[in-house]
Design an enzyme around this catalytic site. Structure first.
Site, PDB file in Angstrom:
ATOM      1  N   HIS A  92      -6.085   3.451  -0.280  1.00  0.00           N
ATOM      2  CA  HIS A  92      -5.875   3.685  -1.713  1.00  0.00           C
ATOM      3  C   HIS A  92      -5.619   2.389  -2.475  1.00  0.00           C
ATOM      4  O   HIS A  92      -5.797   2.339  -3.683  1.00  0.00           O
ATOM      5  CB  HIS A  92      -4.805   4.768  -1.965  1.00  0.00           C
ATOM      6  CG  HIS A  92      -3.380   4.321  -1.916  1.00  0.00           C
ATOM      7  ND1 HIS A  92      -2.555   4.513  -0.833  1.00  0.00           N
ATOM      8  CD2 HIS A  92      -2.612   3.726  -2.850  1.00  0.00           C
ATOM      9  CE1 HIS A  92      -1.356   4.044  -1.093  1.00  0.00           C
ATOM     10  NE2 HIS A  92      -1.361   3.559  -2.313  1.00  0.00           N
ATOM     11  N   ASP A 228      -4.833   6.122   5.894  1.00  0.00           N
ATOM     12  CA  ASP A 228      -4.869   5.327   4.661  1.00  0.00           C
ATOM     13  C   ASP A 228      -4.923   3.814   4.947  1.00  0.00           C
ATOM     14  O   ASP A 228      -3.949   3.098   4.745  1.00  0.00           O
ATOM     15  CB  ASP A 228      -3.640   5.683   3.814  1.00  0.00           C
ATOM     16  CG  ASP A 228      -3.814   5.311   2.353  1.00  0.00           C
ATOM     17  OD1 ASP A 228      -4.720   4.522   2.053  1.00  0.00           O
ATOM     18  OD2 ASP A 228      -3.028   5.796   1.522  1.00  0.00           O
ATOM     19  N   SER A 652       2.992  -0.005  -0.796  1.00  0.00           N
ATOM     20  CA  SER A 652       1.806   0.519  -0.140  1.00  0.00           C
ATOM     21  C   SER A 652       1.048  -0.608   0.510  1.00  0.00           C
ATOM     22  O   SER A 652       0.845  -1.659  -0.090  1.00  0.00           O
ATOM     23  CB  SER A 652       0.907   1.225  -1.140  1.00  0.00           C
ATOM     24  OG  SER A 652       1.280   2.568  -1.189  1.00  0.00           O
TER      25      SER A 652
HETATM   26  N1  ARG Z   1       1.551   8.514  -3.325  1.00  0.00           N
HETATM   27  C1  ARG Z   1       1.034   7.261  -2.869  1.00  0.00           C
HETATM   28  C2  ARG Z   1       1.403   6.160  -3.896  1.00  0.00           C
HETATM   29  O1  ARG Z   1       2.161   6.380  -4.757  1.00  0.00           O
HETATM   30  C3  ARG Z   1      -0.410   7.313  -2.570  1.00  0.00           C
HETATM   31  C4  ARG Z   1      -1.271   7.534  -3.751  1.00  0.00           C
HETATM   32  C5  ARG Z   1      -2.730   7.686  -3.460  1.00  0.00           C
HETATM   33  N2  ARG Z   1      -3.294   8.409  -4.580  1.00  0.00           N
HETATM   34  C6  ARG Z   1      -3.485   9.740  -4.613  1.00  0.00           C
HETATM   35  N3  ARG Z   1      -3.565  10.321  -5.778  1.00  0.00           N
HETATM   36  N4  ARG Z   1      -3.626  10.432  -3.523  1.00  0.00           N
HETATM   37  O2  ARG Z   1       0.714   5.247  -4.215  1.00  0.00           O
HETATM   38  N1  ASP Z   2       2.248   5.181  -2.495  1.00  0.00           N
HETATM   39  C1  ASP Z   2       3.095   4.116  -3.000  1.00  0.00           C
HETATM   40  C2  ASP Z   2       2.299   2.832  -3.243  1.00  0.00           C
HETATM   41  O1  ASP Z   2       1.119   2.880  -3.526  1.00  0.00           O
HETATM   42  C3  ASP Z   2       4.253   3.896  -2.118  1.00  0.00           C
HETATM   43  C4  ASP Z   2       5.431   4.730  -2.518  1.00  0.00           C
HETATM   44  O2  ASP Z   2       5.608   5.018  -3.704  1.00  0.00           O
HETATM   45  O3  ASP Z   2       6.231   5.039  -1.630  1.00  0.00           O
HETATM   46  O4  ASP Z   2       2.844   1.771  -3.313  1.00  0.00           O
END
Ligand code: ARG
Ligand code: ASP
Length: 717
Positions: A92, A228, A652
């Protein structure tokens, strides 16, 4: 018995001083504050192994990913894993790069991408890779120019000047870049000095069905099965120095890179996350948290629920719309889901009450200390004043600027047309404009946008007190129906219609700007922006400046009140260490989560009829043939695991390291029940989610046939 009592007493006495696993620590201060605790929890390395400025240390293998123009604003972290600059991060994190290289003929998002040799690696213009060279505490130099009694505006100006001076001095005559940032709410200042590389290429990525497996359904969730990861490479000039892209560039030779451990993990193992967390707000007062729970989050969530409802319905109805809106919907859904988890967690863990208790303690302690007199009272007053302004500002951003795209497209077209008047080569400018418009319309559908606009106007008019509604937004409420209103606006505007826009660009002339000014989409956008500029911003900024002052004082006071406690600074996109242990958790009564997931779970979820769960046939075949290679633990292929490291957005892609400092996983998310960790961390429930490095290796080897990349790495079996 006496010994037992002593141990018990020691435990009780220590209790308030260290809350297990909480904190994002400054690498140069590990030696002073953390290393003993880390080693007690199992870490086998020294503070110097992690951070050293004169010899290679782990920090040399951690990379902050940024963008040209804002390289210090790290959107993700990456990790060097070979002596040839191979860099591993999340899928991502590289999503935009993979997408940019994709077309219908080469759909790397769908099919994945694996360069077979270095010549096939793809250039990503505008992506930067910062490697920290050193850090320095510059608090004294900064404080020397900050005078008692300065207004916040004067202070800000003085700060900007002194930071710039320190940064320039630190890097003069070198190829380095420096950035001074405030820590501890502006009570301390540290300078980070980086070497910033500018040639970062795409080497490999699995298909989205692996890299984004579970999509937004599973996002922020545990149990999780997302692979990921993606692979990049940093290139440097002939002397290993930062250089703009050139065919002459050579793979970057890092001072250090991570060894990869394929030996596996156990519950209770020490782990450490080394990376670039973006923003946390751990020291907010209770009034801020209640306002977040009661005002900001519910409205932001409601607005995005409406937007997502429309986008998802469109994507389910039509495959072409899915392609257009997939990335947009993912962006909208990501924060939308996090906010819901955050509110739930803050309530469940009684963050407001906990903070109130601390505030009471503080008030008692601060009695008679003039510096802190009335501090909490002032907080209360300011948050009271901020309430409606903040609500209005939430609507301006979420329902206005980020709502229907026509509202942001119209003013951008206006600005571009101003540029046309100055442009020397008019024909070239038109081509450029046409290209920009095409890029916009490629992922745009007027029907979807019109429905969003109608819904945004309705929410704006329903949920805000009249005096906070911009004139043109209020006008919509006088129509018999919001949808009809939106429909008329789209008919009269040129902005939502590619044919009209292209034609308009083709015929650009001196009068064009007047035409845009009269466009109803522009007028609506302008009314929202002007309202913000004149009615919301000035007052809100004044309050925010005062809050900044109070935040500084409040944290200084807390630190003075608890001199024995080791505080950590809020995340600010600088390099930090978090450490904790691998382990499951209980999300609610009678439910216990294990600490890891396996390929079995992917097969359980696999369903060709559900977009988010439709895995590549090759993965099904590998599973059926039990062709797992050496990438198993107890006969199963591990996929993800969780641990109690304190992380946030920006983390991330960060490495998850074991006690030896070997790479065991890539951080990519947090479990929903604990995402309030940005405001209050709780070791019971806060978990970071990582993809197990053995799953990464399994995919590279068995699915992608990218053994040549694995050969570059140093894998410890
Ligand atoms: N929740 C994770 C973060 O905040 C992964 C996001 C990837 N995007 C998604 N919409 N699945 O970045
Ligand atoms: N998914 C988040 C990122 O892209 C990580 C998190 O918020 O824990 O940095």
């Amino acid at each position: 018995m006496r010994k037992l009592i002593l141990i018990f007493l020691a435990g009780v006495l220590l209790l308030p001083y260290c809350r297990a696993d909480e904190g994002m620590w400054i690498p140069m201060l590990l030696k002073k504050y953390n290393i003993e605790d880390m080693q007690a929890k199992g870490f086998k390395l020294t503070a110097e192994d992690v951070y050293h400025i004169n010899q290679a240390s782990l920090k040399d293998a951690v990379v902050g990913l940024g963008r040209e123009g804002q390289p210090f604003h790290h959107f993700c972290t990456g990790n060097l894993v070979s002596e040839e600059g191979l860099l591993i991060t999340n899928h991502h994190c590289a999503f935009g790069m993979i997408q940019a290289h994709s077309s219908l003929e080469h759909n790397y998002l769908k099919d994945g991408f694996w360069a077979q040799n270095k010549n096939e690696e793809l250039v990503n213009p505008g992506i930067t890779a910062s490697i920290l060279v050193r850090m320095e505490d510059v608090t004294d130099q900064v404080n020397a120019v900050l005078k008692e009694g300065m207004t916040e505006a004067e202070r800000k100006k003085a700060l900007e000047e002194v930071c710039l001076r320190l940064e320039q001095k630190a890097v003069a005559g070198t190829d380095l870049s420096a950035d001074v940032k405030p820590y501890f709410n502006g009570n301390q200042f540290f300078m980070s000095v980086y070497r910033i590389y500018k040639d970062v290429r795409l080497v490999g990525a699995p298909p989205s069905a692996i890299g984004k497996f579970g999509g937004d359904t599973d996002n922020w969730m545990w149990p999780r099965h997302t692979g990921d990861f993606s692979v990049l490479r940093i290139y440097a000039g002939t002397n290993n120095e930062p250089a703009e892209y050139s065919v002459q560039n050579k793979p970057y030779r890092p001072a250090a890179f991570f060894k990869v451990s394929a030996r596996g993990i156990e519950e209770g193992d020490f782990t450490m996350v080394f990376g670039y967390p973006g923003t946390t707000v751990e020291y907010l007062p209770s009034d801020a948290i209640s306002q977040l729970i009661e005002v900001e989050n519910p409205h932001k969530i409601a607005i995005r629920t409406a937007i997502l409802g429309i986008m998802n319905a469109a994507m389910d109805a039509d495959e072409a719309l899915r392609i257009k809106y997939a990335a947009k919907a993912a962006g909208v859904a990501n924060a939308w889901k996090k906010w819901q988890g955050e509110t739930k967690g803050l309530k469940r863990f009684k963050t407001v009450e906990n903070k109130q208790e601390l505030e009471k303690k503080f008030e008692n302690w601060a009695q008679g200390k003039e510096k802190y007199a009335g501090l909490l009272e002032e907080y209360r007053k300011l948050y009271q004043q901020r309430k409606e302004l903040k609500l209005a500002s939430v609507y301006q951003t979420e329902a206005g600027k980020k709502g229907a795209e026509i509202i942001s497209f119209a003013p951008s077209l206006y600005t571009e047309i101003l540029g046309y008047e100055q442009a020397e080569d008019k024909a070239a400018y038109k081509t450029y404009l046409r290209k920009k418009a095409e890029d916009f319309f490629k992922d745009y559908d007027a029907g979807v946008d019109r429905a969003i606009l109608a819904e945004m106007l309705r929410l704006y008019n329903t949920n805000l007190p009249e005096n906070w509604i911009p004139a043109k937004v209020a006008e919509a409420s006088k129509a018999s129906d919001y949808h009809e209103y939106a429909e008329k606006l789209f008919q009269r505007s040129l902005c939502g219609d590619p044919a009209k826009v292209y034609n308009f660009i083709e015929k650009l002339n001196k009068k064009s700007i007047e035409k845009i000014k009269k466009d109803p989409a522009y007028q609506l956008a302008n009314s929202i922006a002007e309202f913000n500029k004149t009615r919301i911003r000035p007052e809100l900024s004044k309050i925010e400046r005062e809050l900044t002052r109070l935040d500084r004082l409040w944290l200084a006071g807390l630190m003075e009140m608890q001199p024995e406690k080791t505080f950590y600074a809020d995340a600010n996109s600088t390099l930090r260490v978090a450490y904790g242990t691998i382990g499951g958790y209980s999300p609610r009564d009678a439910v216990e989560y294990l600490y890891y997931t396996t390929l079995e779970g992917i097969i359980e979820k696999d369903d060709p009829s559900i977009y988010d769960y439709n895995i590549p046939q090759k993965l099904r075949d590998l599973y059926a043939a039990k062709d797992f290679g050496p990438y198993t633990q107890n006969g199963k292929v591990p996929v993800c695991f969780i641990a109690s490291n304190h992380t946030t957005g920006g983390n991330s892609g960060s490495c998850v390291l074991n006690a030896e400092g070997y790479l065991i996983g890539l951080n990519f998310d947090r479990a929903w029940d604990g995402v309030m960790s940005d405001m209050q961390y709780d070791p019971e429930i806060c978990r970071n989610i990582a993809v197990d490095i053995r799953y990464v290796l399994f995919i590279m080897d068995k699915l992608a046939g990218a053994k040549h990349l694995m050969e570059e790495m140093e894998i410890v079996w």
